[in-house]
Motif scaffolding. Structure first.
Motif, PDB file in Angstrom:
ATOM      1  N   PRO A  87      44.159  -3.691  78.374  1.00  0.00           N
ATOM      2  CA  PRO A  87      44.944  -2.428  77.940  1.00  0.00           C
ATOM      3  C   PRO A  87      45.245  -2.402  76.302  1.00  0.00           C
ATOM      4  N   LYS A  91      44.426   0.959  74.213  1.00  0.00           N
ATOM      5  CA  LYS A  91      45.243   1.901  73.239  1.00  0.00           C
ATOM      6  C   LYS A  91      44.504   1.817  71.848  1.00  0.00           C
ATOM      7  N   ALA A 113      45.959   0.285  84.407  1.00  0.00           N
ATOM      8  CA  ALA A 113      46.556  -0.159  83.291  1.00  0.00           C
ATOM      9  C   ALA A 113      46.067   0.305  82.075  1.00  0.00           C
ATOM     10  N   MET A 116      46.913   3.733  81.589  1.00  0.00           N
ATOM     11  CA  MET A 116      48.441   3.991  81.401  1.00  0.00           C
ATOM     12  C   MET A 116      48.940   3.754  80.063  1.00  0.00           C
ATOM     13  N   THR A 117      48.291   2.832  79.297  1.00  0.00           N
ATOM     14  CA  THR A 117      48.673   2.697  78.093  1.00  0.00           C
ATOM     15  C   THR A 117      48.300   3.602  76.951  1.00  0.00           C
ATOM     16  N   ASP A 120      50.238   8.462  77.449  1.00  0.00           N
ATOM     17  CA  ASP A 120      51.422   9.109  76.800  1.00  0.00           C
ATOM     18  C   ASP A 120      50.944   9.507  75.485  1.00  0.00           C
TER      19      ASP A 120
ATOM     20  N   GLN D 157      56.229   0.797  83.246  1.00  0.00           N
ATOM     21  CA  GLN D 157      56.141   1.543  82.165  1.00  0.00           C
ATOM     22  C   GLN D 157      57.141   1.399  81.104  1.00  0.00           C
ATOM     23  N   GLY D 244      53.413   0.277  75.536  1.00  0.00           N
ATOM     24  CA  GLY D 244      54.073   1.138  76.543  1.00  0.00           C
ATOM     25  C   GLY D 244      53.679   0.939  78.048  1.00  0.00           C
ATOM     26  N   PHE D 245      52.921   0.171  78.255  1.00  0.00           N
ATOM     27  CA  PHE D 245      52.496   0.094  79.814  1.00  0.00           C
ATOM     28  C   PHE D 245      52.275  -1.296  79.948  1.00  0.00           C
ATOM     29  N   ASN D 247      51.177  -4.659  82.680  1.00  0.00           N
ATOM     30  CA  ASN D 247      50.569  -4.825  84.029  1.00  0.00           C
ATOM     31  C   ASN D 247      50.264  -6.412  84.030  1.00  0.00           C
TER      32      ASN D 247
END
Lengths: 396, 290, 260, 353
Positions: A87, A91, A113, A116-117, A120, D157, D244-245, D247
């Motif tokens: 992740p 990003k 994962a 998701m990073t 946003d 999150q 930001g997330f 796992n």
């Protein structure tokens, strides 16, 4: 001497990085008169690398479209980045796409994962994102204006598959074998949701860690449960291992599995034929299908990327990118994120080689979920697929 | 179920023990923890696969060629990388092996791609022998046999042959070993060659048990390392005992308590064992004077 | 000096990095003799032996070493052992986790005549009966004296023509020192030439046929033990016998100066 | 070299006015760095990468206190990193603690685990310690994965942080992280120079001798683990927010190994080295994957790759280069980047000669 050469090499590599960075400033990020920049990350290295074929499949589609003259006079420039399924790297790649390369949109992208990073950040910067390559609710809840999901949801798929086994094929004792991660867990959720509705419970729920390479205990547990059918929600390696282990101890239930394992050519090979008899769901046309688009893509594949194996992961890269290009086509010459979104929202049961895709104005999460269909097939002993159903809707 | 769990525990323990054996051989002679062992085995297995795939030669031929490759690979690593380190720290050596692991991993991914493959092996991984009601697959059975035989041969080799004793001597006191006329550099290369062969054998068995792909050795290597440590890291019978214990405990734990923690229970056991016996189960350790 | 020396070291210089540890040493060992090298800590005694043995990479920097008429400088330790030189390093350096028997076996590593090895094994056992008792014990568990015996025995297993001993008396009790030196003499009597490095000058000179005195990497005196024992400097610095009338410090300074 | 006349002079932070001025200049540089990066993107850098580097530097410093100064190996620091990350997020998300309280809590929770791991470490050495710490790291992530409280396998999150009502951007994170990092670097430098640091070094050089001199091994070894875990935990907490997330899957063994590589490449027993190591390895890790985009070489490599190797495998060159760099630095510069720096300094000091 070696030291000096290596120092020189380091300096050379670093300076080429310095020279190779570019920045661009237009009115609409990533769109010029002649070009549209798009990007995708995907693991090309590391344990998840088999999924990297998706990103290369998209590359093929981009090449095909460019060979055919582009869309509305613009050709596509495609940036493929390797995030090794980490992740932190994903990003960094997303930031590079937006801040340094300036892409118009992101297409595909493997991993929950990882995605998701970046989600946003991409949404804040109004970067359209089409077709993340995992079927989870995270993409559509909360609703994201710029994010269009395609992959049929694992949860619904598992729900529907259990229903198919239970209602159509009449299996009562169903067990579940899944991989202990976000993907496997979505499968369990779907299966259990269905069984709860029917007031029956799983006879066994066996999970394997992603790194496990010894599944003998798992196989024993499945056998001892006396299941008639086992639903499998894993990656290819675990599928091969569990089939071998259960075969060893003479346990031969009806297996059923998700579309993630729908590459039956690969699966037949690594399971040494044990894959035969598997009930499989599919999110795209079969590799040897006579669908006109498939025929076309196969021809281009032979011409442009003959070394690639025409596997499901590979052409999944086409499935998850087709709607994006359709959106660009419909948006017309005046391409901005907003016009593209409006165009995407006009898609109603539009179909390429994947499931029928529909979007509408974002009022409900499912309005941003494009793929809602799969079809089922059974693997024949020669590895070909016998189609059991037509495209069928899996969401409520 | 209990008996079956024990049998499959032994089978998987034998795989761990083989890898542990490869690591222990190197640790015994040069005190290097070889984290590249798994990837060396993986690359060797891919070489075997390529030979089998391209030339369709009998398996034994391919295996022999693979062992030859493994020897070269081991010696290459020893001479090109490890030997160049000037008074390295333990950690420095570990980093070198980790670096080599990455190189091999990258190379395998580059050359053969990430897709899983099935490794053609003359013994079936599905057919079984029935021993008093307990089922053991042919390949598991042969894995156990091969591990035990290899272990026994190596044990005798280290115990009774001049070369074997010289290898131990080199580890304990390289200076004195040179004074005895032992070619210590040659001994080190030889060690890497043997260990690489054992690793390649383990790699082929593990690939035949499941699938062949670049990350296939990650888990077995860690477990192999764990069994080596459990057995005492310098003791060959220790690796066998460590592997068997680890395999059986893992399976019993998975079978009766929790599958979810099956893969880490090994480490918990090791920490417990090491707290009681810090140098492992079977190692007699001579305490060096300060 | 006679010209038929078994070992001829001519003008060697040895560097440790940038530091010159041996600055032009020449010495010669006659066959059948015991020759000792005396010197204080850091004089370079061990370095000479290591240089002869080929244990220091790319050393000697300058000069030649001849053993039985053959150049051996620049050769590997393994080859030199094969030619017939054995070396008992300082501090014993046995293999701690090998049994006594295995340690002795390693001594004969380069030999390919099992029968001769067996003979030598019996010879070593007859010199050091204690080793037979401790045959299967780990060498690391032996006492210091036993380890020293093992180290010497191990070196003898190669059936050397020249045996080089580095401080065999280090850290041993006086009784054991006597015992060790007695055995060294016996070994010499059986025909092995011995090059001995010692700080215990009295004991060393007693059994030697010839002695060298080393200081700061140079030979400062060389003669038969008889003459060396009468040398005022040797007396004062190595035997601890001080002339009554000497003034502290002054004498010392003056003596040293004469050597240089 | 200047003479130290006093003990306090030795532990003083700014040894002379020159160093003071240099430090101030450096701080000013840190303050304007984000603007430079945003404007020019030198070497393809972004503020996000700088943030990541800073966090990794904190971990590397923590690990270096353990590995480089105290001589204990750890292959499980991803575990502490995960503890820090999850604790911070849980405290902020579930119990709405402000970050500036949650972060130290995470640090202390992590250092508590460090203390626990330090106990078996009292008796273990070399491979035995390596396997114990490795197992610790894997166990922690497995436990986190299996507890729904921690978001289970899906992950968590991290809540968005707000500054004056507006969501924080990378540049805000940059200043937040940098202030914490500068403070913690100063703390580490101080710690090393005091009694505790000298005890650590004594243990590294010979624990038996250290004990004989009256260093309480139990105390200092566990302390080293705790301090190291504290730094790593704080790093983890910050990591959760810049990512930001989080796992559990991403805190794997490879991460622990990367941390070790940073320390060794940077230089064992050097704080500045750790920072440099973290910077180099993080940068390479992120940037090497675009190897086919290098002009000329990239195209040639791609061609070669498709002809003789597998079709999509070109990115693996990055892995190979990364491994090679690790090896080459250990082989030719055993003191790491720090050693390289010392030699350069020496060279310039005696320059005309």
């Amino acid at each position: 001497m070696i030291k000096r050469v290596s120092v020189f090499l380091c300096v050379a590599i670093l300076s080429t990085f310095l020279l190779s960075t570019q920045s661009s400033a237009q009115k609409v990020r990533g769109v010029t008169d002649t070009e549209i920049l798009i990007g995708q990350w995907g693991p090309q290295t590391g344990p998840a690398a088999p999924w990297g074929a998706v990103a290369r499949g998209t590359d093929l589609l981009v090449k095909i479209i460019n060979e055919e003259g582009g869309i509305h006079g613009r050709k596509f420039k495609y940036f493929l980045r390797d995030d090794s399924y980490q992740p932190a790297k994903t990003k960094a790649i997303a930031k590079e796409f937006v801040e340094q390369i300036g892409v118009f949109a992101v297409v595909g992208g493997v991993g929950v994962a990882c995605g998701m990073t970046a989600r946003d950040y991409l949404m804040e910067n109004k970067v359209p994102w089409c077709g993340p390559v995992t079927g989870v609710y995270e993409w559509i809840t909360p609703i994201q204006k710029y994010l269009f999901a395609i992959y049929p949801l694992y949860d619904d798929e598992a729900f529907n598959l259990t229903g198919y086994l239970h209602e159509k094929l009449g299996y009562k004792k169903i067990a579940m074998f899944y991989q202990n991660d976000d993907y496997g867990k979505q499968g369990v959720m779907g299966v259990e949701r269905y069984l709860l509705k029917k007031k029956i419970s799983l006879v066994a729920k066996v999970s394997a860690e992603v790194t496990d390479r010894d599944l003998s205990t798992h196989a024993l547990k499945l056998k001892n449960s006396g299941a008639e059918a086992v639903i499998m929600w894993t990656m290819p390696t675990h599928a091969a291992l569990i089939l071998a282990e259960t075969a060893k101890i003479g346990f031969k239930p009806q297996w059923a599995t998700s579309n993630t394992l729908s590459d039956s050519a690969l699966m037949m090979q690594i399971t040494k034929g044990l894959w035969a008899g598997m009930i499989n769901s599919f999110f795209g046309e079969l590799p040897d299908s006579n669908h006109p688009l498939m025929v076309k893509y196969r021809e281009w594949h032979k011409k442009l990327a003959p070394q690639e194996r025409w596997g499901v992961f590979y052409y999944a890269g086409i499935i998850f990118a087709e709607p994006f290009f359709e959106g660009v086509r419909r948006a017309g010459r005046n391409l901005t994120p907003e016009t593209w979104i409006s165009a995407m929202e006009t898609l109603k049961n539009w179909q390429g080689i994947g499931p029928p895709i529909s979007y509408s104005k974002p009022n409900h999460p499912m309005d941003r979920q494009g793929g809602k269909h799969v079809f089922y097939g059974k693997v024949k002993p020669d590895g070909n697929i016998q189609r059991l159903t037509d495209w069928m809707q899996i969401t409520k | 179920m209990f008996g079956q769990l024990i049998v499959s525990g032994l089978a998987v323990g034998a795989c761990y023990a083989l890898l542990a054996l490869a690591m222990v051989i190197i640790y015994k002679t040069s005190e290097v923890l070889n984290f590249a062992q798994g990837e060396m085995a993986m690359v060797s297995t891919f070489v075997a696969f390529t030979i089998l795939d391209a030339y369709h030669v009998p398996f034994l031929w391919a295996a022999s060629l693979t062992f030859l490759f493994a020897i070269l690979l081991g010696i290459f690593f020893e001479i090109v990388f490890l030997r160049q380190a000037k008074d390295p720290t333990v950690l420095g050596l570990i980093i070198i092996t980790l670096g080599f692991e990455m190189i091999l991993m990258g190379f395998a991914g580059w050359k053969w791609g990430p897709d899983q493959r099935s490794f053609p092996f003359p013994v079936s991984n599905v057919e079984t022998y029935d021993i008093g009601g307990l089922l053991i697959s042919k390949i598991n059975f042969w894995t156990i046999v091969i591990s035990v035989v290899l272990m026994f041969i190596l044990f005798l080799f280290f115990r009774y042959t001049k070369l074997g004793i010289a290898m131990r001597a080199t580890q304990q006191n390289p200076l004195a070993a040179r004074v005895m006329g032992i070619r210590t550099k040659w001994i080190l290369s030889f060690t890497w060659a043997i260990s690489s062969i054992v690793g390649a054998a383990a790699g082929m068995l593990i690939a035949a048990l499941g699938v062949l792909d670049p990350p296939m050795m990650m888990d077995p290597l860690l477990k192999g390392f764990a069994s080596g440590v459990l057995g005492g890291m310098t003791s060959l019978p220790g690796t066998a005992v460590g592997g068997a214990i680890l395999g059986i405990i893992e399976n019993l734990f998975g079978g009766y308590i929790s599958l979810a923690f099956k893969s880490v229970v090994a480490f918990a056991i090791i920490v417990l064992v090491l707290c009681i016996k810090p140098s492992g189960l079977l190692a007699k350790h001579y305490v060096k004077k300060v | 000096m006679a010209t038929d020396g078994i070992l001829k070291v001519k003008n060697i210089e040895t560097l440790y990095g940038l530091i010159m540890a041996i600055r032009g040493v020449s010495l010669e060992v006659q066959e059948g003799q015991i020759v000792c090298i005396l010197g204080a800590n850091g004089a370079g005694k061990t370095t000479i032996l290591k240089t002869i043995m080929g244990l220091l990479e790319d050393q000697p920097d300058k000069g030649t070493i001849e053993f039985m008429g053959k150049r051996i400088d620049g050769k590997d330790a393994e080859e030199i052992v094969h030619l017939g030189i054995s070396y008992v390093p300082e501090g014993r350096e046995v293999f701690p986790e090998l049994s006594v028997e295995e340690n002795l076996k390693m001594g004969a590593y380069t030999r390919k005549d099992p029968k001769g090895v067996k003979e030598d094994y019996n010879r070593v056992i007859s010199h050091f009966p204690i080793l037979a008792e401790r045959k299967s014990q780990w060498a690391g568990t032996l006492s210091g004296g036993e380890q020293q015996m093992l180290a010497i025995g191990r070196a003898l297993m190669a059936r050397p023509k020249l045996l080089m001993l580095d401080e065999p008396s280090l850290g041993l009790s006086p009784i054991l020192v006597h015992e060790i030196f007695r055995i060294i003499k016996t070994i010499n009597g059986e025909g092995t030439t011995i090059l001995l490095v010692e700080q215990n000058a009295k004991m060393a000179l007693k059994i030697s046929d010839y002695g060298f005195v080393l200081e700061n990497g140079r030979i400062v005196a060389a003669n038969t033990p008889k003459i060396l024992l009468e040398d005022e400097d040797v007396k004062e610095f190595y035997l601890g016998i001080r002339s009554e009338e000497s003034v502290k410090g002054y004498q010392r300074w003056k003596r040293k100066k004469r050597w240089r | 070299m200047d003479m130290k006349r006093d003990y306090y002079e030795d532990i003083e932070l700014f040894k002379s006015t020159t160093i003071l001025i240099c430090s101030i200049l450096f701080l000013i540089f840190l303050a304007v760095l984000p603007w430079l990066i945003e404007k020019y993107h030198p070497l393809g850098m972004s503020i996000y990468i700088v943030n990541l580097i800073t966090v990794h530097a904190l971990v590397a410093i923590g690990l270096n206190i353990l590995v480089g100064y105290t001589g204990q190996i750890s292959m499980g620091h991803a575990g502490f990193f995960a503890i820090g990350a999850f604790t911070t997020v849980i405290f902020v998300l579930n119990w709405s603690f402000p970050l500036w309280i949650a972060l130290p809590i995470a640090g202390f929770v992590s250092s508590g685990f460090g203390f626990i791991l330090g106990l078996p470490a009292l008796r273990l050495k070399g491979p035995y310690l390596a396997i114990a710490t490795l197992g610790f790291g894997m166990t922690i992530t497995t436990i986190i994965k299996h507890m729904e409280f921690f978001g289970g396998r899906m992950g968590l999150q991290a809540p968005k942080l707000h500054l004056f009502g507006a969501p924080m951007k990378d540049i805000h994170y940059y200043y937040m992280i940098m202030v914490i990092a500068v403070l913690m670097v100063i703390g580490a430098t101080k710690l090393i120079k005091t009694r505790v640091g000298r005890a650590f070094i004594a243990i590294r050089d010979s624990d038996i001798a250290a004990e004989a001199m009256g260093v309480n091994l139990t105390y200092y070894k566990t302390l080293a683990f705790a301090v190291s875990a504290f730094y790593t935990g704080i790093g983890g907490g910050l990591y959760a927010f810049i990512l930001g997330f989080i796992n559990p899957e991403s805190f794997h063994l490879i991460m622990s190994i990367t941390f070790l590589a940073m320390v060794v490449v940077g230089g064992l027993g050097s704080i500045m080295g750790s920072i440099a190591g973290a910077a180099l390895m993080t940068y390479l890790d992120i940037k090497l994957q675009a190897i086919q985009d290098i002009p000329v070489i990239g195209a040639a490599l791609l061609n070669f790759s498709q002809k003789y190797m597998s079709v999509g495998g070109i990115s693996n060159i990055a892995v190979i280069v990364y491994g090679l760099i690790m090896i080459l630095i250990v082989l030719f510069e055993p003191l790491g980047i720090f050693g390289f720096w010392i030699r350069t300094k020496k060279y310039w000091k005696t320059w005309p000669f």
